[in-house]
Each structure stands twice: as C-alpha cells, then as structure tokens.
Design an enzyme around this catalytic site. Structure first.
Site, PDB file in Angstrom:
ATOM      1  N   CYS A 190      42.469 -19.279  15.338  1.00  0.00           N
ATOM      2  CA  CYS A 190      41.371 -18.306  15.408  1.00  0.00           C
ATOM      3  C   CYS A 190      41.225 -17.751  16.833  1.00  0.00           C
ATOM      4  CB  CYS A 190      40.080 -18.914  14.886  1.00  0.00           C
ATOM      5  SG  CYS A 190      38.825 -17.675  14.482  1.00  0.00           S
ATOM      6  N   HIS A 198      41.658 -20.207   9.410  1.00  0.00           N
ATOM      7  CA  HIS A 198      41.310 -21.622   9.590  1.00  0.00           C
ATOM      8  C   HIS A 198      42.055 -22.512   8.587  1.00  0.00           C
ATOM      9  CE1 HIS A 198      38.095 -21.385  12.587  1.00  0.00           C
ATOM     10  NE2 HIS A 198      37.795 -20.221  12.034  1.00  0.00           N
ATOM     11  N   GLU A 249      42.159 -25.661   8.629  1.00  0.00           N
ATOM     12  CA  GLU A 249      41.419 -26.909   8.411  1.00  0.00           C
ATOM     13  C   GLU A 249      40.326 -26.744   7.360  1.00  0.00           C
ATOM     14  OE1 GLU A 249      38.716 -24.614  10.892  1.00  0.00           O
ATOM     15  OE2 GLU A 249      40.894 -24.929  10.895  1.00  0.00           O
TER      16      GLU A 249
END
Length: 371
Positions: free
Chosen positions: A260, A344, A346
């Site tokens: 990001c 993202h 995650e």
C-alpha cells in the site's frame, strides 16, 4: 443529554450539509471525508491507521448489527483490531443498529465510539453523499452538534495535521520486537496494520517493527528481508523515509516488499512519481490483474494516492493494474528482489486471494538467507 438524542451535522467544503442523529461521542471534528464500500469489517476499518485524521463514510446501509468484541488486552496483537485504538476522526452511516447480535460481541458500536471519544452520525443518505464525493473528489468536512455556531465549529473542531503529525501518531516511538522463527523481517511502520505482523509471524518469521523515522540502514543489518507497510497521508510528505529507502536500494540486496503506502514509498525511492486520486480506493472489492500471469484477484484497498506508471525508471516495471480505472497496483525491479503492491494481501475480502504474496516473499527471503 444522550448522544443519540443530539442533532448532528456534516458540512463539506463545497457547501453540502447533511443533518442526522448523533451516536458515539458528542464533539466537533474536522477531516478529509472518504468512503468505504465494504459490507462488513467496521471494527477492522475503524482501527486501520491508514484512516487516521479522516471522517469515514460507510456505504453499506446497516452498520453496528454485529457489535464490537471486548477491548484488546494491552500489549497484544489480538484480532480483529488492526491497532490499539480507533483511528478515524468520525464515522458516518445511513442506519446505525444499536441491538447487536454476535457470539463474540460484548458492546455496541456506540459504546465503543463513546469510550474512545469518537463521534458518529446516522440517519443521512450515504448513497447521495458517496455520489457527491465521487463527482467532486474527497473533500474536507466538519462533523459537529447542530446546535453549534459556524464560528464555534471552526474554532473548536479537533483535526490532525496530515503533513507531519499524522505519521508520528500512527507509528511506534521505538522498534518493537516479536519473536518468531529464524528469519527476521524489519517492518517499516508508518501506520502498518497489525495483521501484517500477524501474517509474518504465522509464516515463521521474527519481526522488528520499526518506526519510519528509525535508523533503517542500521536495522537492515539484522534483517533477512524488509517490508514497508501501509499508512495514511501523502507519501511525498514522508521525504525522510523515501531518502532512507533510496539508500537501502543502493546497498541492500535482500528482498524488499512494499504494501500500500509501501508501494508509493518504494516507487518514489526508485525515482518514480505519485499523485492524488480523485476519491481513492477504499473497500474490499477492488479487482486487480497480475500483468505477468494475467490472473485477476479481488482485493482489499485503502489509499488515496497512486504511482504513475509512465514515471517508472527503465529498471522497474508495473506488476499489477486496477481493472476498474487502470491505475497502478504494484511495481517490480527488473534486476533486484524489490517489489510492492498497492492492495492489502493480509486482509480477507472474502477468500484470502492474495495471501500467497506473503508466502512468496518469505520463500524468497529464506532462499536468499541461505546463500
């Protein structure tokens, strides 16, 4: 007077005004007004440091129905929180639901916001508000009790300095160590989500969570790999970090992975340029395409800036592209193990579509550590 009995108003810089009912804390705040299109995940979104200093509008019309889990134990990385506090300036929803139902919930969204001094607004047309933000771009706004005068609002509204203060608010003051496996990853933290740490620990890494203003060149000597995390604000306001990463690119030959904000920082360090998007990408349904494999993924995103593809040096290439608007979603070095993504991996916007990127990163870290 109870917060939910208070008339609350949202005023945008273009003159738009919306009035509804308050929940959470009763106070006046100022910040950039942005929207998120996710159907769920308000606990994760509210604690995401990338939203620090912003007034968050949730486009899904019902918010609060599954409540909020118990407070996180001090010093832990307990899910589902992405940091140790609510990060947004204020929350705007169409219909706030007080009567929650979820096996893990222990309090309402109103109670959580109140406990951390964050105001909320419900009973406004968030669809209309989102259309206005899409047409005009993100704008500064004020959220305040309707009984306040305009002069009082401008004089007393709390705000975050988004050029310098915001980055110091979201980063640890000193490096934090998390013991895991034999491989050590330095996570450069300018507002990194806790789930990045959890994702690395789950893959057998030890993590040194270093504030962006730490001596990264010194810490690099202890690292088998470096991950530049996400965060709020304009990447060009992090010039000291860009300078440090540029120095790392000159001497560090182990893997560097950006996520990001990390994508933008890595691009600037490599000599490329970034720019502000009209209203950003914030949600869990952003489609991206891998330009190498041509495979597409649905991703979670939260950013207001992007990398200019045509500004990349010849030694770098675009890696991912956003299918909605064609903007850059990742870059790769042609000669060194440096790469980054704008989304993202995650997060879990459904299946864990892009979690494999952490696997690939750790596999490369492990292979190069054995040399």
């Amino acid at each position: 007077m109870h917060a939910r009995d208070v008339a609350v108003r949202l005023s945008l810089d273009d003159g738009t005004q919306m009035q509804g009912r308050g929940f959470g804390a009763v106070k006046a705040v100022r910040g950039e007004v942005v929207f998120n299109t996710a159907m769920a995940g308000y606990v994760e979104a509210l604690t995401d440091p990338s939203y620090r200093g912003q007034i968050l509008v949730l486009t899904y019309p019902l918010v609060g129905n599954y409540g909020v889990p118990p407070p996180r134990r001090p010093g832990t990385l307990d899910r589902p929180y992405e940091s140790g506090r609510i990060q947004v300036q204020a929350l705007v929803v169409q219909n706030y639901v007080e009567a929650y139902s979820h096996h893990a919930a222990s309090r309402s969204l109103h109670e959580w916001l109140s406990s951390e001094g964050v105001p909320g607004l419900t009973g406004v047309d968030t669809r209309s508000l989102t259309r206005r933000l899409r047409e005009h771009g993100t704008m500064q706004g004020f959220l305040y009790p309707a009984s306040m005068s305009e002069d009082d609002v401008r004089r007393s509204s709390g705000a975050v300095d988004m050029r310098d203060e915001v980055f110091r608010l979201v980063a640890p003051s000193v490096p934090v160590h998390y013991e895991g496996g034999k491989l050590t990853i330095v996570l450069v933290d300018a507002g990194a989500k806790d789930n990045i740490v959890r994702s690395l620990l789950a893959r057998g890494a030890s993590v040194i969570r270093a504030p962006w203003h730490a001596d990264l060149l010194g810490l690099a000597g202890q690292a088998d790999g470096i991950l530049i995390g996400n965060g709020p604000g304009d990447p060009k306001d992090l010039a000291p970090l860009v300078t440090q990463v540029r120095s790392l690119l000159e001497i560090y030959r182990k893997p560097i992975f950006g996520v990001c904000l990390g994508n933008q920082i890595l691009a600037l360090a490599a000599g490329a340029d970034t720019y502000k998007l009209p209203y950003g990408h914030r949600g869990v349904n952003q489609p991206v395409q891998d330009l190498l494999t041509r495979r597409c993924y649905i991703t979670s995103q939260n950013h207001g800036y992007a990398v200019r593809d045509d500004s990349l040096p010849e030694s770098w290439e675009p890696w991912f592209v956003n299918i909605n608007d064609g903007t850059n979603e990742g870059i790769r070095s042609r000669h060194h193990p440096y790469f980054s993504i704008q989304f993202h991996p995650e997060a879990s916007p459904g299946p864990q579509d892009t979690g494999f990127l952490f696997d690939d990163f750790m596999r490369l870290v492990g292979a190069m550590a054995q040399r």
